[in-house]
Design a protein around this motif. Structure first.
Motif, mmCIF file in Angstrom:
data_model
loop_
_atom_site.group_PDB
_atom_site.id
_atom_site.type_symbol
_atom_site.label_atom_id
_atom_site.label_comp_id
_atom_site.label_asym_id
_atom_site.label_seq_id
_atom_site.Cartn_x
_atom_site.Cartn_y
_atom_site.Cartn_z
ATOM 1 N N ALA A 24 -3.220 8.001 -5.150
ATOM 2 C CA ALA A 24 -2.251 7.391 -4.251
ATOM 3 C C ALA A 24 -2.069 8.176 -2.921
ATOM 4 O O ALA A 24 -1.820 7.827 -1.967
ATOM 5 N N ASP A 25 -2.087 9.682 -2.988
ATOM 6 C CA ASP A 25 -1.928 10.398 -1.939
ATOM 7 C C ASP A 25 -3.041 10.160 -0.909
ATOM 8 O O ASP A 25 -2.544 10.092 0.472
ATOM 9 N N TYR A 26 -4.178 10.314 -1.240
ATOM 10 C CA TYR A 26 -5.157 10.043 -0.165
ATOM 11 C C TYR A 26 -5.465 8.585 0.347
ATOM 12 O O TYR A 26 -5.539 8.483 1.436
ATOM 13 N N ALA A 27 -5.075 7.686 -0.517
ATOM 14 C CA ALA A 27 -4.961 6.180 -0.039
ATOM 15 C C ALA A 27 -3.773 6.227 0.888
ATOM 16 O O ALA A 27 -3.752 5.428 2.015
ATOM 17 N N SER A 28 -2.581 6.881 0.631
ATOM 18 C CA SER A 28 -1.476 6.767 1.694
ATOM 19 C C SER A 28 -1.665 7.184 2.863
ATOM 20 O O SER A 28 -1.198 6.868 3.898
ATOM 21 N N GLU A 29 -2.602 8.283 2.894
ATOM 22 C CA GLU A 29 -2.853 8.908 4.157
ATOM 23 C C GLU A 29 -3.516 7.997 5.105
ATOM 24 O O GLU A 29 -3.480 8.043 6.407
ATOM 25 N N VAL A 30 -4.579 7.311 4.517
ATOM 26 C CA VAL A 30 -5.329 6.239 5.385
ATOM 27 C C VAL A 30 -4.403 5.052 5.641
ATOM 28 O O VAL A 30 -4.390 4.705 6.931
ATOM 29 N N ILE A 31 -3.844 4.576 4.831
ATOM 30 C CA ILE A 31 -2.922 3.313 5.029
ATOM 31 C C ILE A 31 -1.713 3.956 6.210
ATOM 32 O O ILE A 31 -1.410 3.027 7.050
ATOM 33 N N GLY A 32 -1.372 4.886 5.947
ATOM 34 C CA GLY A 32 -0.160 5.424 6.721
ATOM 35 C C GLY A 32 -0.499 6.130 8.179
ATOM 36 O O GLY A 32 0.381 6.241 9.147
ATOM 37 N N SER A 33 -1.888 6.016 8.418
ATOM 38 C CA SER A 33 -2.257 6.548 9.558
ATOM 39 C C SER A 33 -2.110 5.482 10.890
ATOM 40 O O SER A 33 -2.213 6.366 11.839
ATOM 41 N N GLY A 34 -2.016 4.496 10.565
ATOM 42 C CA GLY A 34 -2.090 3.533 11.671
ATOM 43 C C GLY A 34 -3.045 3.302 12.296
ATOM 44 O O GLY A 34 -2.965 2.469 13.498
ATOM 45 N N GLN A 35 -4.343 3.526 11.859
ATOM 46 C CA GLN A 35 -5.581 3.473 12.325
ATOM 47 C C GLN A 35 -6.192 2.119 12.140
ATOM 48 O O GLN A 35 -7.135 1.723 12.812
ATOM 49 N N PHE A 36 -5.639 1.516 11.097
ATOM 50 C CA PHE A 36 -6.306 0.495 10.391
ATOM 51 C C PHE A 36 -5.284 -0.574 9.976
ATOM 52 O O PHE A 36 -4.125 -0.368 9.748
ATOM 53 N N ALA A 37 -5.812 -1.888 10.122
ATOM 54 C CA ALA A 37 -4.728 -3.175 9.856
ATOM 55 C C ALA A 37 -5.381 -4.196 8.920
ATOM 56 O O ALA A 37 -6.472 -4.394 9.248
ATOM 57 N N LEU A 38 -4.692 -4.865 8.252
ATOM 58 C CA LEU A 38 -5.211 -5.977 7.412
ATOM 59 C C LEU A 38 -5.776 -6.935 7.995
ATOM 60 O O LEU A 38 -4.826 -7.398 9.159
ATOM 61 N N GLU A 39 -6.630 -7.699 7.841
ATOM 62 C CA GLU A 39 -7.202 -8.957 8.471
ATOM 63 C C GLU A 39 -6.185 -9.938 7.941
ATOM 64 O O GLU A 39 -5.475 -9.947 6.925
ATOM 65 N N THR A 40 -6.138 -10.867 9.093
ATOM 66 C CA THR A 40 -4.939 -11.886 8.793
ATOM 67 C C THR A 40 -5.641 -13.187 7.943
ATOM 68 O O THR A 40 -4.876 -13.923 7.683
ATOM 69 N N THR A 41 -7.009 -13.061 7.974
ATOM 70 C CA THR A 41 -7.628 -14.033 6.991
ATOM 71 C C THR A 41 -8.508 -13.381 5.972
ATOM 72 O O THR A 41 -8.725 -11.916 5.986
ATOM 73 N N ILE A 42 -9.054 -13.965 5.038
ATOM 74 C CA ILE A 42 -9.474 -13.251 3.997
ATOM 75 C C ILE A 42 -11.124 -12.817 4.323
ATOM 76 O O ILE A 42 -11.958 -12.354 3.697
ATOM 77 N N ASP A 43 -11.419 -13.111 5.519
ATOM 78 C CA ASP A 43 -12.817 -12.563 5.969
ATOM 79 C C ASP A 43 -12.824 -11.286 6.503
ATOM 80 O O ASP A 43 -12.197 -11.076 7.733
ATOM 81 N N ARG A 44 -13.671 -10.181 5.979
ATOM 82 C CA ARG A 44 -13.622 -9.100 6.401
ATOM 83 C C ARG A 44 -15.123 -8.782 6.877
ATOM 84 O O ARG A 44 -15.507 -7.689 7.492
ATOM 85 N N PHE A 45 -16.052 -9.541 6.721
ATOM 86 C CA PHE A 45 -17.162 -9.498 6.909
ATOM 87 C C PHE A 45 -17.871 -10.157 8.310
ATOM 88 O O PHE A 45 -18.097 -11.387 8.387
ATOM 89 N N LEU A 46 -17.417 -9.481 9.231
ATOM 90 C CA LEU A 46 -17.454 -10.108 10.609
ATOM 91 C C LEU A 46 -18.724 -9.753 11.317
ATOM 92 O O LEU A 46 -19.369 -8.803 11.141
ATOM 93 N N GLN A 47 -19.159 -10.887 12.383
ATOM 94 C CA GLN A 47 -20.618 -10.682 12.986
ATOM 95 C C GLN A 47 -20.341 -9.784 14.090
ATOM 96 O O GLN A 47 -21.183 -9.011 14.707
ATOM 97 N N ASP A 48 -19.262 -10.117 14.947
ATOM 98 C CA ASP A 48 -19.161 -9.391 16.267
ATOM 99 C C ASP A 48 -18.380 -8.151 16.507
ATOM 100 O O ASP A 48 -18.234 -7.879 17.338
ATOM 101 N N SER A 49 -17.750 -7.767 15.453
ATOM 102 C CA SER A 49 -17.050 -6.749 15.343
ATOM 103 C C SER A 49 -16.992 -6.039 14.232
ATOM 104 O O SER A 49 -16.930 -6.741 12.887
ATOM 105 N N GLN A 50 -16.327 -4.909 14.016
ATOM 106 C CA GLN A 50 -15.900 -4.215 12.951
ATOM 107 C C GLN A 50 -14.520 -4.735 12.577
ATOM 108 O O GLN A 50 -13.592 -4.802 13.109
#
Length: 379
Positions: free
Chosen positions: A188-214
């Motif tokens: 939980a602690d290491y996951a929280s560090e990543v989640i709380g970093s502000g560097q990453f955001a949930l996709e607004t759709t269910i698709d994470r496998f994107l062609q033109d960008s990370q």
């Protein structure tokens, strides 16, 4: 630096779907393949020395380990390398060495917790650039070795590093490793560090496998392009939009899981064609970037880990609801504010099962739950 880059090249060739397909075939998510004999053997637990697909995957992980060890043993051959570059390169090489051992031990050994002190056979630990035969170390020693490398990477990798490994990449793998070990607070602690970093955001759709960008969720993943396809083992085995008989299809059990709730957007990943349950998750793309560690999985790891230790249940509830809001619509299938630890664990596991379909990690969760005392049976 060039040799280090070649290690990422090997990783890219492995996580283009090759290793994920091998791992997913061990679960209850996929039907028996009709054509690929190696995939049939994996699905039926009938692999042997001559089954080239898993053998090639195993070999290539150790190829990246070997190259990482060459990097680590070659600093004295280079003049003019700054201390900062040396530290970063060492951290990246040890990160790659760690994640390779981590993937191999998950596939080629019984899980952590299978014996009381994890003295059961694991895999060879390779910390030197040698091709001499080595015995299998026990699982406890393998995990200790992985932990040491990941902690070094965590302490010494930069916060940003283009598309290469970062401190958050190491933190994400540490969260997953500790989760499989049952070290829930650490997870939980290491996951929280990543989640709380502000560097990453949930996709607004269910698709994470994107062609033109990370994906905005990707903490560590594989980057490709049309001329350097790093997703072909997904595309060529699953895609249902240009292949009426793809090699890999959903099982009836996984189909039944998806269709339980017609309002679940993840039903879009499924097409029923007679007695076949086709997978649409990778359709409509000639290539795409592959997330390996990403925000959705880390939120679900944190949710279950917090529920296991019985703390910060409000955070755990919000993590599950973030994933459900995206799949069902905001507030339509949420956990209540008074959900118990047991409610959260059950919900997090269902969402993890759905979200990670075809990504090769569900077998880890089945094995983990078996070591926790559940009666787990796959097919």
């Amino acid at each position: 630096q060039l040799l280090l880059n070649s290690n990422y090249d090997v990783i890219g060739n492995l996580y283009d779907g090759r290793v994920q397909n091998v791992a997913e075939l061990l679960t209850n998510n996929l039907a028996l393949p009709e054509t690929n004999l190696d995939y049939q053997a994996i699905h039926n637990r009938q692999t042997n020395f001559f089954t080239s697909t898993p053998g090639g995957v195993y070999t290539d992980f150790y190829r990246a380990v070997f190259r990482s060890n060459v990097v680590l043993e070659s600093f004295d051959l280079i003049e003019g390398l700054t201390d900062a570059d040396r530290t970063r390169i060492e951290a990246e090489a040890r990160f790659i060495r760690a994640i390779c051992h981590f993937q191999v031990v998950r596939l080629w050994a019984q899980p952590y917790g299978y014996t009381p002190n994890n003295t059961h056979l694991g895999i060879p630990i390779r910390e030197a650039a040698t091709q001499d035969p080595l015995p299998r170390s026990n699982v406890n020693d393998v995990y200790n070795f992985i932990e040491q490398d990941l902690l070094f990477a965590y302490d010494n990798l930069p916060l940003s590093n283009d598309v290469y490994a970062t401190k958050y990449s190491a933190a994400g793998f540490l969260a997953y490793m500790y989760f499989l070990q049952g070290s829930h607070q650490n997870a939980a602690d290491y996951a929280s560090e990543v989640i709380g970093s502000g560097q990453f955001a949930l996709e607004t759709t269910i698709d994470r496998f994107l062609q033109d960008s990370q994906s905005t969720e990707t903490v560590f993943g594989i980057v490709g392009n049309l001329n350097d396809n790093r997703s072909e083992a997904f595309r060529d085995n699953y895609r249902s939009d240009n292949n009426p008989s793809p090699t890999l299809t959903f099982s009836e059990q996984f189909k039944d899981l998806l269709v339980q709730n017609p309002s679940d957007d993840r039903n879009d990943w499924l097409t029923v064609s007679g007695t076949k349950y086709l997978v649409n998750k990778f359709n409509n793309k000639e290539y795409f970037n592959v997330p390996i560690v990403y925000l959705t999985s880390l939120k679900l790891i944190r949710a279950e880990a917090l529920a296991e230790v019985g703390t910060s249940l409000d955070v755990a509830i919000n993590d599950v609801n973030d994933i459900r809001d995206r799949a069902f619509g905001e507030g339509l299938n949420d956990l209540s504010e008074t959900a118990t630890s047991e409610d959260i664990i059950a919900a997090a596991r269902i969402e993890m099962w759905k979200e990670t379909a075809c990504e090769g990690t569900w077998i880890d969760q089945l094995k983990r739950r078996g070591t926790m005392g559940e009666n787990i049976e796959v097919r």
